[in-house]
Design an enzyme around this catalytic site. Structure first.
Site, PDB file in Angstrom:
ATOM      1  N   CYS A   1       1.036  -1.225  -0.077  1.00 37.84           N
ATOM      2  CA  CYS A   1       0.092   0.116  -0.077  1.00 37.84           C
ATOM      3  C   CYS A   1       0.923   1.260  -0.076  1.00 37.84           C
ATOM      4  O   CYS A   1       1.999   1.228   0.418  1.00 37.84           O
ATOM      5  CB  CYS A   1      -1.030  -0.033   1.119  1.00 37.84           C
ATOM      6  SG  CYS A   1      -1.871  -1.396   1.489  1.00 37.84           S
TER       7      CYS A   1
ATOM      8  N   ARG B   1       3.094  -0.002  -5.362  1.00 39.05           N
ATOM      9  CA  ARG B   1       2.953  -0.485  -3.787  1.00 39.05           C
ATOM     10  C   ARG B   1       1.589  -1.138  -3.695  1.00 39.05           C
ATOM     11  O   ARG B   1       1.298  -2.092  -2.811  1.00 39.05           O
ATOM     12  CB  ARG B   1       3.090   0.449  -2.935  1.00 39.05           C
ATOM     13  CG  ARG B   1       4.286   1.202  -3.029  1.00 39.05           C
ATOM     14  CD  ARG B   1       4.203   2.278  -1.877  1.00 39.05           C
ATOM     15  NE  ARG B   1       4.436   1.802  -0.748  1.00 39.05           N
ATOM     16  CZ  ARG B   1       5.719   1.556   0.067  1.00 39.05           C
ATOM     17  NH1 ARG B   1       6.589   1.723  -0.571  1.00 39.05           N
ATOM     18  NH2 ARG B   1       5.605   1.008   1.120  1.00 39.05           N
TER      19      ARG B   1
ATOM     20  N   TRP C   1      -2.928  -2.597  -1.694  1.00 37.75           N
ATOM     21  CA  TRP C   1      -2.724  -4.032  -1.753  1.00 37.75           C
ATOM     22  C   TRP C   1      -3.528  -4.687  -0.703  1.00 37.75           C
ATOM     23  O   TRP C   1      -2.849  -4.737   0.520  1.00 37.75           O
ATOM     24  CB  TRP C   1      -1.264  -4.201  -1.832  1.00 37.75           C
ATOM     25  CG  TRP C   1      -0.964  -5.746  -2.463  1.00 37.75           C
ATOM     26  CD1 TRP C   1      -0.927  -6.260  -3.867  1.00 37.75           C
ATOM     27  CD2 TRP C   1      -0.639  -6.953  -1.384  1.00 37.75           C
ATOM     28  NE1 TRP C   1      -0.775  -7.506  -3.726  1.00 37.75           N
ATOM     29  CE2 TRP C   1      -0.508  -7.980  -2.192  1.00 37.75           C
ATOM     30  CE3 TRP C   1      -0.638  -7.125  -0.348  1.00 37.75           C
ATOM     31  CZ2 TRP C   1      -0.392  -9.130  -2.020  1.00 37.75           C
ATOM     32  CZ3 TRP C   1      -0.286  -8.289   0.287  1.00 37.75           C
ATOM     33  CH2 TRP C   1      -0.057  -9.531  -0.616  1.00 37.75           C
TER      34      TRP C   1
ATOM     35  N   ASN D   1      -0.538   1.961   6.023  1.00 33.31           N
ATOM     36  CA  ASN D   1       0.284   0.999   4.984  1.00 33.31           C
ATOM     37  C   ASN D   1       1.031   0.057   6.274  1.00 33.31           C
ATOM     38  O   ASN D   1       1.608   0.579   7.167  1.00 33.31           O
ATOM     39  CB  ASN D   1       1.392   1.717   4.450  1.00 33.31           C
ATOM     40  CG  ASN D   1       2.580   0.854   3.911  1.00 33.31           C
ATOM     41  OD1 ASN D   1       3.625   1.220   3.926  1.00 33.31           O
ATOM     42  ND2 ASN D   1       2.082  -0.682   3.529  1.00 33.31           N
ATOM     43  N   GLY D   2       0.751  -1.301   6.005  1.00 37.42           N
ATOM     44  CA  GLY D   2       1.373  -2.002   7.151  1.00 37.42           C
ATOM     45  C   GLY D   2       0.159  -3.037   7.325  1.00 37.42           C
ATOM     46  O   GLY D   2      -0.959  -3.409   6.651  1.00 37.42           O
TER      47      GLY D   2
ATOM     48  N   GLU E   1      14.822 -16.955 -12.515  1.00 36.32           N
ATOM     49  CA  GLU E   1      14.484 -15.742 -12.912  1.00 36.32           C
ATOM     50  C   GLU E   1      13.592 -15.711 -14.226  1.00 36.32           C
ATOM     51  O   GLU E   1      12.626 -14.854 -14.092  1.00 36.32           O
ATOM     52  CB  GLU E   1      15.620 -14.879 -13.099  1.00 36.32           C
ATOM     53  CG  GLU E   1      15.338 -13.459 -13.161  1.00 36.32           C
ATOM     54  CD  GLU E   1      14.449 -12.715 -12.321  1.00 36.32           C
ATOM     55  OE1 GLU E   1      14.056 -13.197 -11.344  1.00 36.32           O
ATOM     56  OE2 GLU E   1      14.002 -11.475 -12.550  1.00 36.32           O
TER      57      GLU E   1
ATOM     58  N   LYS F   1       9.701 -14.619 -14.297  1.00 36.25           N
ATOM     59  CA  LYS F   1       9.187 -13.246 -15.196  1.00 36.25           C
ATOM     60  C   LYS F   1       7.983 -14.000 -15.847  1.00 36.25           C
ATOM     61  O   LYS F   1       7.098 -13.141 -16.172  1.00 36.25           O
ATOM     62  CB  LYS F   1      10.491 -12.996 -16.228  1.00 36.25           C
ATOM     63  CG  LYS F   1      11.364 -11.880 -15.839  1.00 36.25           C
ATOM     64  CD  LYS F   1      11.079 -10.821 -14.975  1.00 36.25           C
ATOM     65  CE  LYS F   1      10.691 -10.904 -13.623  1.00 36.25           C
ATOM     66  NZ  LYS F   1      11.693 -10.377 -12.547  1.00 36.25           N
TER      67      LYS F   1
ATOM     68  N   GLU G   1       4.977 -14.525 -13.969  1.00 35.14           N
ATOM     69  CA  GLU G   1       4.874 -13.140 -13.088  1.00 35.14           C
ATOM     70  C   GLU G   1       3.882 -12.262 -14.099  1.00 35.14           C
ATOM     71  O   GLU G   1       2.973 -11.549 -13.636  1.00 35.14           O
ATOM     72  CB  GLU G   1       5.959 -12.454 -12.578  1.00 35.14           C
ATOM     73  CG  GLU G   1       5.707 -11.404 -11.778  1.00 35.14           C
ATOM     74  CD  GLU G   1       7.102 -10.748 -11.357  1.00 35.14           C
ATOM     75  OE1 GLU G   1       7.975 -10.973 -11.968  1.00 35.14           O
ATOM     76  OE2 GLU G   1       7.026 -10.010 -10.316  1.00 35.14           O
TER      77      GLU G   1
ATOM     78  N   HIS H   1      15.600 -36.618 -12.961  1.00 31.11           N
ATOM     79  CA  HIS H   1      15.072 -36.971 -11.481  1.00 31.11           C
ATOM     80  C   HIS H   1      13.649 -36.798 -11.150  1.00 31.11           C
ATOM     81  O   HIS H   1      13.344 -36.924 -10.083  1.00 31.11           O
ATOM     82  CB  HIS H   1      16.050 -36.160 -10.465  1.00 31.11           C
ATOM     83  CG  HIS H   1      17.615 -36.762 -10.415  1.00 31.11           C
ATOM     84  ND1 HIS H   1      18.098 -37.772 -10.289  1.00 31.11           N
ATOM     85  CD2 HIS H   1      18.551 -35.964 -11.047  1.00 31.11           C
ATOM     86  CE1 HIS H   1      19.371 -37.835 -10.275  1.00 31.11           C
ATOM     87  NE2 HIS H   1      19.751 -36.619 -10.611  1.00 31.11           N
TER      88      HIS H   1
ATOM     89  N   LYS I   1       4.885  -3.912  -6.062  1.00 29.41           N
ATOM     90  CA  LYS I   1       6.212  -3.826  -6.259  1.00 29.41           C
ATOM     91  C   LYS I   1       7.037  -4.083  -5.171  1.00 29.41           C
ATOM     92  O   LYS I   1       8.105  -4.758  -5.011  1.00 29.41           O
ATOM     93  CB  LYS I   1       6.529  -2.378  -6.831  1.00 29.41           C
ATOM     94  CG  LYS I   1       7.918  -2.116  -7.039  1.00 29.41           C
ATOM     95  CD  LYS I   1       8.692  -3.029  -8.425  1.00 29.41           C
ATOM     96  CE  LYS I   1       9.791  -2.865  -8.748  1.00 29.41           C
ATOM     97  NZ  LYS I   1      10.326  -3.656  -9.766  1.00 29.41           N
TER      98      LYS I   1
HETATM   99  O1  M6R Z   1      12.423  -5.270  -3.238  1.00 27.79           O
HETATM  100  P1  M6R Z   1      12.793  -6.773  -3.196  1.00 27.79           P
HETATM  101  O2  M6R Z   1      13.904  -6.862  -4.158  1.00 27.79           O
HETATM  102  O3  M6R Z   1      13.510  -7.022  -1.803  1.00 27.79           O
HETATM  103  O4  M6R Z   1      11.649  -7.586  -3.523  1.00 27.79           O
HETATM  104  C1  M6R Z   1      11.680  -8.917  -3.711  1.00 27.79           C
HETATM  105  C2  M6R Z   1      10.919  -9.592  -4.411  1.00 27.79           C
HETATM  106  O5  M6R Z   1       9.467  -9.254  -3.744  1.00 27.79           O
HETATM  107  C3  M6R Z   1      10.619  -9.162  -6.027  1.00 27.79           C
HETATM  108  O6  M6R Z   1      11.958  -9.365  -6.534  1.00 27.79           O
HETATM  109  C4  M6R Z   1       9.797  -9.810  -6.785  1.00 27.79           C
HETATM  110  O7  M6R Z   1      10.066 -11.076  -6.714  1.00 27.79           O
HETATM  111  C5  M6R Z   1       9.810  -9.218  -8.009  1.00 27.79           C
HETATM  112  N1  M6R Z   1       8.181  -8.764  -8.450  1.00 27.79           N
HETATM  113  C6  M6R Z   1       9.913 -10.136  -9.223  1.00 27.79           C
HETATM  114  O8  M6R Z   1       9.980  -9.664 -10.624  1.00 27.79           O
END
Ligand code: M6R
Length: 606
Positions: A2, A27, A74, A100-101, A479, A483, A486, A502, A601
């Site tokens: 948030c 956020r 969020w 926020n929290g 990664e 991506k 996500e 395996h 984010k």
């Molecule tokens: O801000 P951070 O690097 O600590 O965030 C960690 C993850 O939340 C972040 O990398 C998330 O996995 C991304 N959305 C991936 O693209």
């Protein structure tokens, strides 16, 4: 998660709040709302969905006010409905709050407040705070009521309050969630992140944990949670050279992918000299003395960067290194001596899991953090920090911060090697020369984005993908797969190539797409065997390899090539293909690339 914004001043408050919320949408973007005082009552405008919808509703009202608070959500407690959208208010509609929290003890508080006849209109944890304040105000003056309220809350909170009976009062509070306060020419701003207000101010107060800002009639003071006044000094607001605009790109993600060469240049420049064969990442070298073990803590994409960094520390400085997901590290019982150095990696510097993990070892072990945000909680709680200089990353999917983190880990490992003399100076110089070439090699790949688009379009209707990689490119496969899932919502899974046989090889059938990250490195021959095994069983191979690798080409249905590169640096090039591949697939599927569903984010809740 948030984002919260507040403003009191001479300008149109709602315009400033909306502008701020747009910048904070990274956020969370489930719903958004504002509150202000009108005719001695709290008035709220709230919408389910993104800030643009709220903006439209506000414009229709034609209301102009000079003080307001706003929130982009969020959802944690309560689904993303209009009722659960912040701001929330008390029974008499005299106080409004944005938060926020997470309030961990909200159920107990709610039970107690309901017994006192408070009426709740949402399922959120936040609403208990405003009712609790209302309850306290029946017995105490405002400041004492605030102290009584926040001192019973458990969890994390950045809060803003406004009051119908005191239109010139705004109170901001920070505990375990970020909050910034700024002033310029009698205009006063609050924001969860400096990007929410950076266009209006030159200096800002990056509040310490457990701080209250009491802003009344253009005068402000800072207090701790016991009510004692404290001094905080403003810091200069760095105006980034990377603008928060799409600059003609269709999405922030695409722009940020294309910014990677520049982000790497900015991140590494001034931190090494090839002529002198020296590296200086700006960390006190005493931290590099007598290290027996390194533990890296991080989440998501930053975790994948850590997995790559592990090879750098082990190979360049001979120090045994492990990488833990911060979210799981907390539960481990470890007997680390002081000689274990911790490295926390976090783009945002606010990830709650990573913050909790470093708090577990803070004071016992030294912590170096790598983040993209200088005044973030993680940088502030570390013994030293090194910044990636990427500029703000707006797209939820991390791209340029990932490759910049890798380049910094490379430099950090070499600077430890320089101190311990584990590898020779000539070797360090040759690594630096290779690193310097990376941005140009990245540009060569980016210039071929159209061909990647064509191949991605061949596969965009597939229902699932497998990714494989080995050694230093196994994290690239992880990664790449993250991506893809996500941003395109396609199921995918990544494996170390050697692990296929395996178990996961049973998933392979005629036409199963398999992305193989197989550049010319020490694992290349082995991964080629893994590709062969998958192909024999019907997999369609999309490979990423080194120019001139005809054997790989003959096994591939499609192949992306990188220029020959030092094997330790190949992830910086192979990654670009995985990012663009995921991007173009998502583009074709017509989904919201910059703000994928259910995500935010900055993950500031555990
Ligand atoms: O801000 P951070 O690097 O600590 O965030 C960690 C993850 O939340 C972040 O990398 C998330 O996995 C991304 N959305 C991936 O693209």
């Amino acid at each position: 998660m948030c984002g919260i914004v507040g403003y009191i001043g001479k300008e149109s408050a709602l315009d400033i709040i909306i502008e701020g919320l747009k910048h904070l949408e990274y956020r969370g973007y489930d719903s958004a709302g504002v509150a202000f005082v009108e005719k001695k009552k709290i008035k709220k405008i709230r919408e389910k969905g993104k800030v643009d919808l709220l903006k439209k509703s506000i414009e229709e009202t034609k209301i102009k006010v000079h003080s307001a608070i706003g929130h982009t959500r969020w959802a944690t407690h309560g689904s993303p409905t209009k009722e659960n959208t912040h701001p929330h208010s008390d029974c008499k509609n005299k106080i409004a709050i944005v938060h926020n929290g997470i309030i961990e003890n909200y159920l107990d508080l709610k039970r107690m407040l309901k017994a006192k006849k408070h009426k709740f209109s949402s399922e959120t944890d936040t609403e208990v705070i405003v009712h609790l304040l209302e309850e306290n105000l029946k017995h105490y003056p405002i400041f004492d009521s605030i102290l009584n309220t926040i001192n019973v809350l458990k969890g994390s909170f950045a809060l803003l309050f406004i009051f119908a009976d005191y239109p010139n009062l705004m109170i901001g509070i920070r505990k375990n969630s970020p909050l910034i306060f700024a002033e310029k020419e009698n205009n006063f701003y609050f924001s969860s992140d400096i990007v929410g207000i950076s266009s209006y101010v030159d200096k800002a107060y990056f509040l310490d944990d457990e701080t209250i800002v009491f802003l009344n009639n253009s005068k402000y003071s800072f207090f701790d949670f016991k009510g004692a006044e404290k001094k905080i000094f403003p810091k200069k607001v760095e105006k980034s050279s990377f603008f928060i605009e799409k600059k003609g790109y269709k999405h922030f993600m695409l722009k940020e992918i294309f910014e990677q060469p520049e982000a790497i240049r900015e991140t590494i420049q001034d931190r090494y000299s090839i002529e002198r064969g020296e590296i200086d990442v700006g960390v006190d070298e005493s931290l590099f003395e007598n290290i027996e073990k390194i533990r890296i803590l991080s989440c998501g994409t930053s975790y994948h960067a850590g997995l790559i960094g592990q090879f750098y520390f082990e190979n360049f400085s001979g120090i045994e290194t492990s990488v833990s997901l911060s979210s799981e590290f907390y539960y481990r019982d470890l007997e680390d001596t002081e000689s274990t150095l911790f490295i926390a990696i976090s783009q945002s510097g606010e990830t709650a899991d990573t913050l909790k993990a470093i708090r577990k070892i803070k004071g016992k072990n030294k912590i170096i953090s790598i983040t993209n945000v200088s005044e973030s909680s993680i940088t502030r709680e570390s013994d030293a920090f090194i910044l990636t200089h990427c500029g703000p990353e707006i797209s939820v999917a991390a791209t340029k911060t990932f490759t910049s983190q890798i380049s910094l880990l490379f430099l950090l490992a070499l600077s430890i090697a320089q101190k311990t003399e584990y590898i020779k100076k000539e070797k360090i110089i040759s690594f630096l020369e290779e690193l310097r070439k990376i941005p140009i090699q990245m540009e060569e790949i980016l210039n071929k984005s159209e061909s990647i688009e064509k191949i991605a379009y061949k596969y965009y209707q597939k229902e699932s993908f497998l990714y494989i990689g080995r050694w230093i490119n196994y994290p690239v496969a992880l990664e790449g797969s993250l991506k893809l899932k996500e941003i395109s919502y396609i199921f995918s899974e990544a494996y170390a190539g050697g692990q296929l046989k395996h178990g996961p090889i049973s998933l392979i059938d005629e036409g199963t797409p398999l992305v193989a990250v197989a550049p010319d490195d020490r694992a290349r021959n082995n991964i080629l065997s893994n590709i062969e095994e998958a192909k024999t069983r019907g997999a369609e191979i999309i490979s990423i390899g080194t120019k001139g690798d005809n054997e790989l080409l003959s096994l591939s249905d499609a192949m992306f090539v990188i220029s020959p590169v030092n094997e330790f640096l190949s992830p910086l090039l192979t990654t670009i293909y995985t990012q663009l591949f995921a991007y173009f697939i998502a583009l074709r599927r017509g989904v919201d690339i910059d703000q994928p569903r259910n995500l935010a984010k900055s993950v500031t809740v555990e």
